[in-house]
Write a protein that holds these residues in place. Structure first.
Motif, mmCIF file in Angstrom:
data_model
loop_
_atom_site.group_PDB
_atom_site.id
_atom_site.type_symbol
_atom_site.label_atom_id
_atom_site.label_comp_id
_atom_site.label_asym_id
_atom_site.label_seq_id
_atom_site.Cartn_x
_atom_site.Cartn_y
_atom_site.Cartn_z
ATOM 1 N N ILE A 37 0.851 -1.180 0.000
ATOM 2 C CA ILE A 37 0.000 0.000 0.000
ATOM 3 C C ILE A 37 0.892 1.237 0.000
ATOM 4 N N VAL A 38 0.790 2.037 -1.062
ATOM 5 C CA VAL A 38 1.649 3.214 -1.224
ATOM 6 C C VAL A 38 0.798 4.418 -1.622
ATOM 7 N N ASP A 39 1.395 5.594 -1.579
ATOM 8 C CA ASP A 39 0.728 6.781 -2.104
ATOM 9 C C ASP A 39 0.507 6.605 -3.593
ATOM 10 N N ILE A 40 -0.601 7.117 -4.102
ATOM 11 C CA ILE A 40 -0.876 7.026 -5.538
ATOM 12 C C ILE A 40 0.244 7.667 -6.341
ATOM 13 N N ALA A 41 0.851 8.711 -5.796
ATOM 14 C CA ALA A 41 1.944 9.392 -6.493
ATOM 15 C C ALA A 41 3.128 8.474 -6.757
ATOM 16 N N GLU A 42 3.252 7.393 -5.981
ATOM 17 C CA GLU A 42 4.365 6.457 -6.141
ATOM 18 C C GLU A 42 4.038 5.312 -7.088
ATOM 19 N N ALA A 43 2.783 5.176 -7.468
ATOM 20 C CA ALA A 43 2.371 4.143 -8.415
ATOM 21 C C ALA A 43 2.639 4.657 -9.843
ATOM 22 N N PRO A 44 2.669 3.782 -10.847
ATOM 23 C CA PRO A 44 2.589 2.325 -10.727
ATOM 24 C C PRO A 44 3.943 1.717 -10.397
ATOM 25 N N PRO A 70 6.019 -1.884 -11.341
ATOM 26 C CA PRO A 70 7.087 -1.000 -11.797
ATOM 27 C C PRO A 70 6.549 0.070 -12.752
ATOM 28 N N GLY A 71 7.357 1.079 -13.010
ATOM 29 C CA GLY A 71 6.961 2.139 -13.930
ATOM 30 C C GLY A 71 7.348 3.495 -13.397
ATOM 31 N N THR A 72 7.124 4.508 -14.206
ATOM 32 C CA THR A 72 7.421 5.878 -13.803
ATOM 33 C C THR A 72 6.345 6.373 -12.847
ATOM 34 N N PRO A 73 6.729 6.821 -11.647
ATOM 35 C CA PRO A 73 5.731 7.283 -10.675
ATOM 36 C C PRO A 73 4.861 8.405 -11.238
ATOM 37 N N TYR A 74 3.592 8.385 -10.876
ATOM 38 C CA TYR A 74 2.663 9.391 -11.372
ATOM 39 C C TYR A 74 2.973 10.785 -10.844
ATOM 40 N N GLY A 75 3.434 10.881 -9.609
ATOM 41 C CA GLY A 75 3.657 12.193 -9.020
ATOM 42 C C GLY A 75 2.371 12.771 -8.457
#
Length: 225
Positions: A85-92, A94-99
């Motif tokens: 469970i992480v902040d949405i900004a750290e998803a996805p 793997p992949g480039t974080p949304y910010g």
């Protein structure tokens, strides 16, 4: 001084959420083959409430529905996975974080759907409500759009009900981009689509975040009675 206290409260709240994991199995999309279809990224996909079952801990056996926030991986049913469970900004992952900007856009979509009464603050919905599948499809479509997917709501391949409710949800005259849902996070697992997840924070933390929202000029949704 107020800023320092506010930042401390955010860090504490985030620490609670970021330390969590949930073990769950994806069981399919609500409605099955009757779920809404959406033309997106050159293909046609089902869009709607994604159903999961928690497989360990005090909540083992509990079912919950959520929405996909990851278009780069597939959702495989029957896999018992550990989601972080992480902040949405750290998803996805793997992949480039949304910010934070994209995370805010995703949250705003969900918060406006709650304000319309289509889903609750825990992302769950009354499946007996009028046009349940159309509303859930519209929410999913708007979430995919929020993080940059090329959705084609007006395509003949997109379900008419999804298009109708999307126009209601995203109406320029009523959509409030400042709305936020407290505790909205991401559940991420490599090799599986990442999903939204609501973390129930302690009452004191929620109260603190509510005050922070007022300070920052971000309006949190009103709890429906």
């Amino acid at each position: 001084m107020k800023t320092s206290i506010a930042m401390f409260a955010v860090c504490v709240a985030s620490g609670v959420a970021l330390a969590d994991t949930v073990h769950a199995t994806y069981t399919g999309i609500e409605g099955g083959s009757s779920a809404m279809q959406l033309r997106v990224e050159g293909g046609t996909y089902y869009a709607g409430h994604m159903s999961h079952t928690i497989t360990s801990g005090d909540r083992a056996g509990e079912q919950f529905n959520t929405f996909c926030i990851d278009f780069s991986e597939n959702a495989y049913s029957g896999r018992n996975l550990s989601y972080e469970i992480v902040d949405i900004a750290e998803a996805p992952k793997p992949g480039t974080p949304y910010g934070q900007t994209i995370a805010g856009q995703i949250n705003a979509v969900v918060a406006n759907a709650v304000e319309l009464g289509w889903i609750g603050e825990d992302l769950q919905a009354d499946e007996n409500q009028a046009d349940y599948l159309g509303k859930m499809g519209a929410i999913q479509a708007a979430i995919w759009e929020a993080f940059g997917s090329n959705i084609e709501v007006g395509s003949h391949r997109t379900s008419n009900s999804l298009e109708h409710y999307y126009s209601i949800l995203m109406d320029d005259n009523t959509f409030d981009s400042s709305l936020r849902l407290n505790g909205l996070k991401a559940m991420v697992s490599e090799g599986q689509q990442d999903m939204l997840y609501v973390v129930p924070l302690p009452p004191a933390a929620l109260a603190g975040l509510g005050m922070l929202g007022g300070i920052a000029g971000v309006r949190t949704i009103r709890r429906r009675k």
